[in-house]
Scaffold this motif. Structure first.
Motif, PDB file in Angstrom:
ATOM      1  N   TYR A  11       0.849  -1.189   0.000  1.00 20.12           N
ATOM      2  CA  TYR A  11       0.000   0.000   0.000  1.00 20.12           C
ATOM      3  C   TYR A  11       0.886   1.240   0.000  1.00 20.12           C
ATOM      4  O   TYR A  11       2.087   1.155   0.250  1.00 20.12           O
ATOM      5  CB  TYR A  11      -0.951   0.010   1.197  1.00 20.12           C
ATOM      6  N   ALA A  12       0.302   2.385  -0.281  1.00 20.90           N
ATOM      7  CA  ALA A  12       1.035   3.649  -0.273  1.00 20.90           C
ATOM      8  C   ALA A  12       1.200   4.096   1.175  1.00 20.90           C
ATOM      9  O   ALA A  12       0.248   4.561   1.799  1.00 20.90           O
ATOM     10  CB  ALA A  12       0.286   4.699  -1.084  1.00 20.90           C
ATOM     11  N   CYS A  13       2.406   3.943   1.695  1.00 29.19           N
ATOM     12  CA  CYS A  13       2.692   4.275   3.087  1.00 29.19           C
ATOM     13  C   CYS A  13       2.874   5.782   3.228  1.00 29.19           C
ATOM     14  O   CYS A  13       3.590   6.402   2.444  1.00 29.19           O
ATOM     15  CB  CYS A  13       3.951   3.538   3.558  1.00 29.19           C
ATOM     16  N   ARG A  14       2.245   6.331   4.231  1.00 28.32           N
ATOM     17  CA  ARG A  14       2.344   7.772   4.457  1.00 28.32           C
ATOM     18  C   ARG A  14       2.881   8.117   5.840  1.00 28.32           C
ATOM     19  O   ARG A  14       2.693   9.223   6.325  1.00 28.32           O
ATOM     20  CB  ARG A  14       0.982   8.406   4.207  1.00 28.32           C
ATOM     21  N   LYS A  15       3.590   7.147   6.441  1.00 30.96           N
ATOM     22  CA  LYS A  15       4.250   7.425   7.720  1.00 30.96           C
ATOM     23  C   LYS A  15       5.270   6.324   7.984  1.00 30.96           C
ATOM     24  O   LYS A  15       4.907   5.154   8.055  1.00 30.96           O
ATOM     25  CB  LYS A  15       3.242   7.500   8.864  1.00 30.96           C
ATOM     26  N   TYR A  16       6.521   6.742   8.119  1.00 36.57           N
ATOM     27  CA  TYR A  16       7.615   5.798   8.332  1.00 36.57           C
ATOM     28  C   TYR A  16       8.203   5.988   9.720  1.00 36.57           C
ATOM     29  O   TYR A  16       8.144   7.079  10.285  1.00 36.57           O
ATOM     30  CB  TYR A  16       8.710   6.014   7.273  1.00 36.57           C
ATOM     31  N   TYR A  67       6.981  11.817   3.765  1.00 42.03           N
ATOM     32  CA  TYR A  67       6.382  11.171   4.938  1.00 42.03           C
ATOM     33  C   TYR A  67       7.410  10.582   5.898  1.00 42.03           C
ATOM     34  O   TYR A  67       7.149   9.604   6.580  1.00 42.03           O
ATOM     35  CB  TYR A  67       5.385  10.082   4.521  1.00 42.03           C
ATOM     36  N   GLY A  68       8.618  11.154   5.918  1.00 40.99           N
ATOM     37  CA  GLY A  68       9.651  10.679   6.825  1.00 40.99           C
ATOM     38  C   GLY A  68      10.435   9.475   6.354  1.00 40.99           C
ATOM     39  O   GLY A  68      11.217   8.909   7.116  1.00 40.99           O
ATOM     40  N   ALA A  69      10.267   9.075   5.112  1.00 37.53           N
ATOM     41  CA  ALA A  69      11.008   7.917   4.586  1.00 37.53           C
ATOM     42  C   ALA A  69      12.501   8.206   4.615  1.00 37.53           C
ATOM     43  O   ALA A  69      12.934   9.300   4.237  1.00 37.53           O
ATOM     44  CB  ALA A  69      10.565   7.602   3.162  1.00 37.53           C
ATOM     45  N   PRO A  70      13.314   7.236   5.033  1.00 36.28           N
ATOM     46  CA  PRO A  70      14.760   7.450   5.092  1.00 36.28           C
ATOM     47  C   PRO A  70      15.471   7.287   3.747  1.00 36.28           C
ATOM     48  O   PRO A  70      16.634   7.636   3.623  1.00 36.28           O
ATOM     49  CB  PRO A  70      15.228   6.384   6.075  1.00 36.28           C
ATOM     50  N   VAL A  71      14.767   6.758   2.762  1.00 35.44           N
ATOM     51  CA  VAL A  71      15.331   6.557   1.425  1.00 35.44           C
ATOM     52  C   VAL A  71      14.289   6.976   0.399  1.00 35.44           C
ATOM     53  O   VAL A  71      13.105   6.646   0.537  1.00 35.44           O
ATOM     54  CB  VAL A  71      15.715   5.077   1.175  1.00 35.44           C
TER      55      VAL A  71
END
Length: 170
Positions: A11-16, A67-71
């Motif tokens: 799914y489209a993640c919107r919070k990491y 969304y805070g993704a590290p990569v």
């Protein structure tokens, strides 16, 4: 994970969360993009891995959708290396790069990561910010990371049209 689980769970993640993506895991995901099929094996896609603080700040200046993704993977294709379809009107670059993006999204899910396809940015500004060569076209960015514990798919995720609405036979 079984393939059906992978495609249903993605799914489209919107919070990491704040965990970093380990290099072997990242390389496995990148390899999934490398082996993706392309028209007449042109392999014209290029993937720029963005994970430095400066690079991620640049992504944040281009879009609100990290969304805070590290990569973040910036996926482009070489405009002059695409297969041109009969009639000469269309090339295969966007679809070939999209196949690579899809492979990487599914590989991320299989590895326990989450992702989000990002196209909510000005490609001209991204081109300048990341010094994308003139001969390459930007298709999308792909956020990658471990999902936060309190994240979940959007309410629309499980709502799918029936096969009757999407498929016709002739």
């Amino acid at each position: 994970m079984e393939f059906n689980e992978v495609i249903r769970n993605r799914y489209a993640c919107r919070k990491y969360d704040d965990r970093q993506v380990e290099q072997p895991v990242l390389e496995r995901i990148l390899d999934a993009g490398r082996i993706a099929p392309t028209s007449v094996d042109q392999q014209e896609q290029h993937i720029t891995v963005i994970r430095s603080d400066d690079g991620l700040a640049t992504v944040d200046a281009l879009t609100e959708c990290r969304y805070g993704a590290p990569v973040v993977l910036l996926v482009t294709f070489a405009r002059n290396d695409v297969y041109t379809y009969p009639g000469g009107r269309y090339g295969s670059g966007v679809e070939d790069a999209s196949i690579a993006l899809t492979h990487m999204m599914l590989a991320a899910t299989d590895a326990g990561l989450a992702s989000c396809w990002v196209n909510a940015f000005d490609p001209d500004k991204a081109r300048k910010a990341f010094a994308v060569p003139d001969g390459e076209e930007i298709v999308a960015m792909l956020d990658l990371g471990y999902p936060a514990d309190d994240t979940e798919p959007s309410a629309k995720h499980a709502k799918r049209k029936s096969l009757d609405e999407l498929v016709s036979y002739r």
